[in-house]
Write a protein that holds these residues in place. Structure first.
Motif, short mmCIF file in Angstrom:
data_model
loop_
_atom_site.label_atom_id
_atom_site.label_comp_id
_atom_site.label_asym_id
_atom_site.label_seq_id
_atom_site.Cartn_x
_atom_site.Cartn_y
_atom_site.Cartn_z
N GLU A 144 11.51 19.03 -12.49
CA GLU A 144 11.77 18.36 -11.06
C GLU A 144 12.10 17.02 -11.30
N VAL A 145 13.21 16.43 -10.86
CA VAL A 145 13.91 15.19 -11.28
C VAL A 145 13.92 14.38 -9.87
N ILE A 146 13.24 13.25 -10.08
CA ILE A 146 13.47 12.27 -8.88
C ILE A 146 14.99 11.69 -8.70
N GLU A 147 15.44 11.95 -7.34
CA GLU A 147 16.72 11.59 -7.13
C GLU A 147 16.65 10.09 -6.43
N TYR A 148 15.79 9.88 -5.69
CA TYR A 148 15.59 8.45 -5.37
C TYR A 148 14.13 8.43 -4.66
N VAL A 149 13.51 7.24 -4.64
CA VAL A 149 12.32 6.84 -3.96
C VAL A 149 12.65 5.77 -2.88
N SER A 150 12.20 5.83 -1.59
CA SER A 150 12.14 4.68 -0.85
C SER A 150 10.94 3.97 -0.55
N LEU A 151 10.71 2.78 -1.15
CA LEU A 151 9.37 2.05 -1.25
C LEU A 151 9.34 0.85 -0.21
N GLY A 152 10.32 0.43 0.34
CA GLY A 152 10.34 -0.48 1.20
C GLY A 152 10.00 -0.34 2.83
N TRP A 156 -5.66 12.07 -4.65
CA TRP A 156 -4.88 11.45 -5.28
C TRP A 156 -4.84 9.85 -5.63
N VAL A 157 -5.19 9.40 -4.33
CA VAL A 157 -5.27 7.90 -4.02
C VAL A 157 -6.75 7.71 -3.47
N PRO A 158 -7.67 7.83 -4.07
CA PRO A 158 -9.10 7.75 -3.60
C PRO A 158 -9.20 6.21 -3.21
N GLU A 159 -8.80 5.45 -3.74
CA GLU A 159 -8.72 3.92 -3.69
C GLU A 159 -8.75 3.45 -2.04
N LEU A 160 -7.86 4.17 -1.44
CA LEU A 160 -7.39 4.05 -0.02
C LEU A 160 -8.63 4.36 0.74
N LEU A 161 -9.51 5.56 0.52
CA LEU A 161 -10.48 5.75 1.07
C LEU A 161 -11.64 5.03 0.93
N ALA A 162 -11.80 4.88 -0.42
CA ALA A 162 -12.92 3.93 -0.71
C ALA A 162 -13.07 2.55 -0.28
N GLN A 163 -12.02 1.87 -0.39
CA GLN A 163 -11.85 0.69 -0.01
C GLN A 163 -11.54 0.24 1.39
N GLY A 164 -11.21 1.35 2.15
CA GLY A 164 -10.95 1.50 3.49
C GLY A 164 -9.65 0.84 3.93
N LEU A 165 -8.91 0.71 2.95
CA LEU A 165 -7.60 0.27 2.97
C LEU A 165 -6.51 1.41 3.41
N GLU A 166 -5.35 0.93 4.22
CA GLU A 166 -4.50 1.84 4.77
C GLU A 166 -3.34 1.40 5.38
N GLU A 167 -2.32 2.23 5.78
CA GLU A 167 -1.20 1.75 6.61
C GLU A 167 -1.79 1.77 7.86
N THR A 168 -1.25 0.93 8.76
CA THR A 168 -1.55 0.71 10.07
C THR A 168 -1.01 1.89 11.01
N ALA A 169 0.12 2.24 10.40
CA ALA A 169 0.90 3.50 11.15
C ALA A 169 1.62 4.43 10.36
N ILE A 223 0.59 -1.33 0.05
CA ILE A 223 -0.01 0.12 0.05
C ILE A 223 0.73 1.23 -0.13
N HIS A 224 1.79 1.23 0.87
CA HIS A 224 2.82 2.46 0.91
C HIS A 224 3.62 2.65 -0.38
N ALA A 225 4.01 1.61 -0.99
CA ALA A 225 4.84 1.51 -2.36
C ALA A 225 3.80 2.23 -3.32
N LEU A 226 2.76 1.44 -3.59
CA LEU A 226 2.04 2.08 -4.72
C LEU A 226 1.35 3.47 -4.46
N GLY A 227 0.92 3.77 -3.13
CA GLY A 227 0.47 5.13 -2.78
C GLY A 227 1.56 6.15 -3.06
N VAL A 228 2.74 5.82 -2.92
CA VAL A 228 4.07 6.85 -3.16
C VAL A 228 3.95 6.92 -4.63
N LEU A 229 4.01 5.78 -5.38
CA LEU A 229 4.29 6.04 -6.97
C LEU A 229 3.11 6.44 -7.68
#
Length: 222
Positions: free
Chosen positions: A85-93, A209-222, A68-74
């Motif tokens: 603007e240029v991405i220098e890094y993303v940390s997805l793990g 930007w990520v309405p799927e997280l609200l519509a489906q009730g999905l989320e990070e726990t912390a 969820i976190h990785a897909l949300g960021v992306l």
């Protein structure tokens, strides 16, 4: 095991309502002796394959928050990036894997918290939000600093509240050490720190930007 087979095996055991199924199994097994035990278990789908399926699904589920976190960021990136603007890094793990933030570009650093706040005490989530805000605010960079969240109401309510910093920092020794080395006992409650440093970090709502997280009730726990 193939995930489709896993789900099929679990569905066969649990049926449409696991609570009702377990109540039925409890009734079926009452009074059963050794001679009948195996047949009653088989009748109710309590088999080793089903247990293996449940264990497999638990292992898969343990990765859901990371996904969820990785897909949300992306999926936020196309809405965040500006021309030039240029991405220098993303940390997805899980965690930032040795990097300071979830995202760094030539213009900004950012953390993402895909938490759906419930409005209660939620101390663990509050601790996590404060950690991200603090590390962004105190980061030694001239780049713009962002904390992206699902709705700003509850994060801002917490940051403007009077919860003791000793409580907020109690579970994270690294952050507590950094904070106390820099400020000692200068700030007693969250609000005291936030009001003096809120101009350093932009707290932005990414719900649209990520309405799927609200519509489906999905989320990070912390």
């Amino acid at each position: 095991m193939d995930l489709a087979l896993v789900l099929s095996a679990l569905q066969k055991f649990s049926g449409p309502d696991l609570t009702a199924t377990l109540t039925r199994v409890e009734a079926d097994i009452r009074g059963v002796d050794l001679g009948k035990c195996k047949s009653v278990l088989a009748k109710n789908g309590a088999e080793r394959e089903t247990l293996a399926a449940a264990a497999t699904l638990k292992r898969v589920a343990s990765q859901v928050n990371v996904a969820i976190h990785a897909l949300g960021v992306l999926l936020c990136l196309p809405r965040i990036l500006e021309p030039g603007e240029v991405i220098e890094y993303v940390s997805l793990g899980a965690g930032n894997t040795g990097r300071d933030f979830d995202l760094e570009t030539n213009l900004r650093v950012a953390e993402f918290k895909f938490i759906r706040w419930r409005g209660g005490p939620e101390s663990i989530r509050q601790n996590s939000i404060f950690k991200d805000f603090f590390l962004l605010a105190e980061s030694d960079t001239a780049k713009r600093k962002y904390l992206y969240v699902l709705g700003t109401e509850f994060p801002l309510k917490f940051l403007n509240a009077r919860r003791a910093l000793s409580s907020v920092l109690s579970k994270d020794e690294r952050v507590r050490t950094i904070f106390r080395a820099k400020f000692g006992e200068e700030y007693g409650v969250v609000r005291d720190y936030y009001l003096e440093h809120n101009s350093k970090v932009t707290i932005a709502d990414v719900s649209d930007w990520v309405p799927e997280l609200l519509a489906q009730g999905l989320e990070e726990t912390a």
